[in-house]
Design an enzyme around this catalytic site. Sequence first.
Site, short mmCIF file in Angstrom:
data_model
loop_
_atom_site.label_atom_id
_atom_site.label_comp_id
_atom_site.label_asym_id
_atom_site.label_seq_id
_atom_site.Cartn_x
_atom_site.Cartn_y
_atom_site.Cartn_z
N ARG A 132 32.49 37.91 32.55
CA ARG A 132 31.83 36.80 34.22
C ARG A 132 33.39 36.44 34.59
O ARG A 132 33.92 35.79 33.94
CB ARG A 132 30.90 36.25 34.43
CG ARG A 132 29.77 37.10 33.75
CD ARG A 132 28.13 36.39 33.83
NE ARG A 132 26.62 37.38 33.47
CZ ARG A 132 26.50 38.71 33.64
NH1 ARG A 132 27.36 39.26 34.85
NH2 ARG A 132 26.07 39.14 33.03
N ASP A 133 33.61 36.27 36.38
CA ASP A 133 34.53 35.53 36.85
C ASP A 133 34.24 34.02 36.69
O ASP A 133 32.95 33.93 36.70
CB ASP A 133 34.34 36.50 38.22
CG ASP A 133 36.14 35.27 38.35
OD1 ASP A 133 36.92 36.69 38.50
OD2 ASP A 133 35.68 34.27 39.56
N ASN A 175 43.47 43.47 42.45
CA ASN A 175 45.16 43.47 43.08
C ASN A 175 45.30 44.06 42.29
O ASN A 175 45.74 43.70 40.92
CB ASN A 175 43.87 41.52 43.00
CG ASN A 175 42.80 41.52 44.15
OD1 ASN A 175 42.93 42.21 45.40
ND2 ASN A 175 42.19 40.40 44.05
N GLU A 234 46.65 36.73 40.76
CA GLU A 234 46.79 35.95 40.58
C GLU A 234 47.02 35.83 38.89
O GLU A 234 47.68 35.06 38.17
CB GLU A 234 45.43 34.69 41.28
CG GLU A 234 45.66 34.63 42.23
CD GLU A 234 44.61 33.10 42.13
OE1 GLU A 234 43.36 33.11 41.15
OE2 GLU A 234 43.62 33.39 43.91
N HIS A 236 42.65 43.73 36.06
CA HIS A 236 41.55 43.96 36.19
C HIS A 236 41.06 44.62 37.61
O HIS A 236 41.53 44.49 38.50
CB HIS A 236 40.88 42.48 35.87
CG HIS A 236 42.13 41.40 37.54
ND1 HIS A 236 42.64 40.88 36.95
CD2 HIS A 236 41.71 40.98 37.89
CE1 HIS A 236 44.03 40.34 38.01
NE2 HIS A 236 42.77 40.36 38.93
N HIS A 255 37.24 43.63 39.70
CA HIS A 255 36.32 43.79 40.20
C HIS A 255 35.14 43.60 40.76
O HIS A 255 35.36 44.74 41.40
CB HIS A 255 37.16 42.22 40.93
CG HIS A 255 37.70 41.25 41.36
ND1 HIS A 255 38.31 39.61 40.73
CD2 HIS A 255 39.62 41.47 41.18
CE1 HIS A 255 39.16 39.34 41.07
NE2 HIS A 255 39.98 40.15 41.53
P1 DGP Z 1 43.43 38.14 41.30
O1 DGP Z 1 43.77 37.58 41.78
O2 DGP Z 1 42.62 39.26 40.95
O3 DGP Z 1 43.99 38.02 39.82
O4 DGP Z 1 41.87 37.50 40.13
C1 DGP Z 1 41.84 36.75 38.89
C2 DGP Z 1 40.84 36.15 39.08
O5 DGP Z 1 40.18 35.42 37.54
C3 DGP Z 1 39.97 35.12 40.03
O6 DGP Z 1 38.90 35.96 40.97
C4 DGP Z 1 39.20 34.06 39.11
C5 DGP Z 1 39.49 34.61 37.58
N1 DGP Z 1 39.75 33.16 36.21
C6 DGP Z 1 40.41 32.91 36.65
N2 DGP Z 1 41.11 32.36 35.75
C7 DGP Z 1 39.70 32.80 34.56
C8 DGP Z 1 39.26 32.46 33.21
O7 DGP Z 1 39.83 31.00 32.57
N3 DGP Z 1 38.23 33.40 33.30
C9 DGP Z 1 37.53 34.20 34.04
N4 DGP Z 1 36.55 34.52 33.45
N5 DGP Z 1 37.77 33.62 34.76
C10 DGP Z 1 39.12 33.58 35.43
#
Ligand code: DGP
Length: 127
Positions: A34-35, A96, A104, A109, A111
Site C-alpha cells: 500500500r502507498d 511515472n 519520486e 512501480h 500505482h
Molecule cells: P512516484 O511519484 O510515482 O515516484 O510515487 C512514489 C510513491 O511512493 C508516492 O505515491 C508515495 C509513495 N511512498 C514514498 N515513500 C514511501 C514509503 O516509505 N512507503 C510506501 N509504502 N510508500 C511510499
Amino acid sequence: MAYAYDDQNIFAKILRGEIPNTTVLETEHALAFRDLYPQAPTHVLVIPKGAYVSYDHFAAEASDAEIVDYIRAIGQVCRMEGVAIDGNEGFRMISNAGAHGVQEVPHLHVHILGGRHMGRMVQKTEG
Ligand code: DGP
C-alpha cells in the site's frame, strides 16, 4: 547509455526489509504494497524485485520470467482489491518515469488507483 540504479532508494530498502511496508501480494519477482500516502480508497504500488529504475528500463533488460510475473502480479492485485473490470468499477494504473514523469522514487512501480472516479487523466500544470 546505461540505466543508473540507486540502491539506496526507498523501495530498494523496502525490498531488503530495512523499511516496513503493508504487503498486498508477494510473488517470485514482484512485491505489491500500500502507498504510504494513498490518493484513492485503493492505492497499491506494484514493483519488480529486480533493480530497474523505470518501465523502459524493465522492458529493455528484465528477463521474460520477470516480465510475465510482474504483469500477472499487477492483474492479480487488481482482482484482489476488487477493482478489476470483471464486474467492478475499474482502476487507473500509472507509472511515472524521470523528471517529466515526476517520478519520486527511482525504482519501477505502477500505482493501482481505484475505489473512486479518477477524473481526467492528465491536468495541465505550470512548470
Ligand atoms: P512516484 O511519484 O510515482 O515516484 O510515487 C512514489 C510513491 O511512493 C508516492 O505515491 C508515495 C509513495 N511512498 C514514498 N515513500 C514511501 C514509503 O516509505 N512507503 C510506501 N509504502 N510508500 C511510499
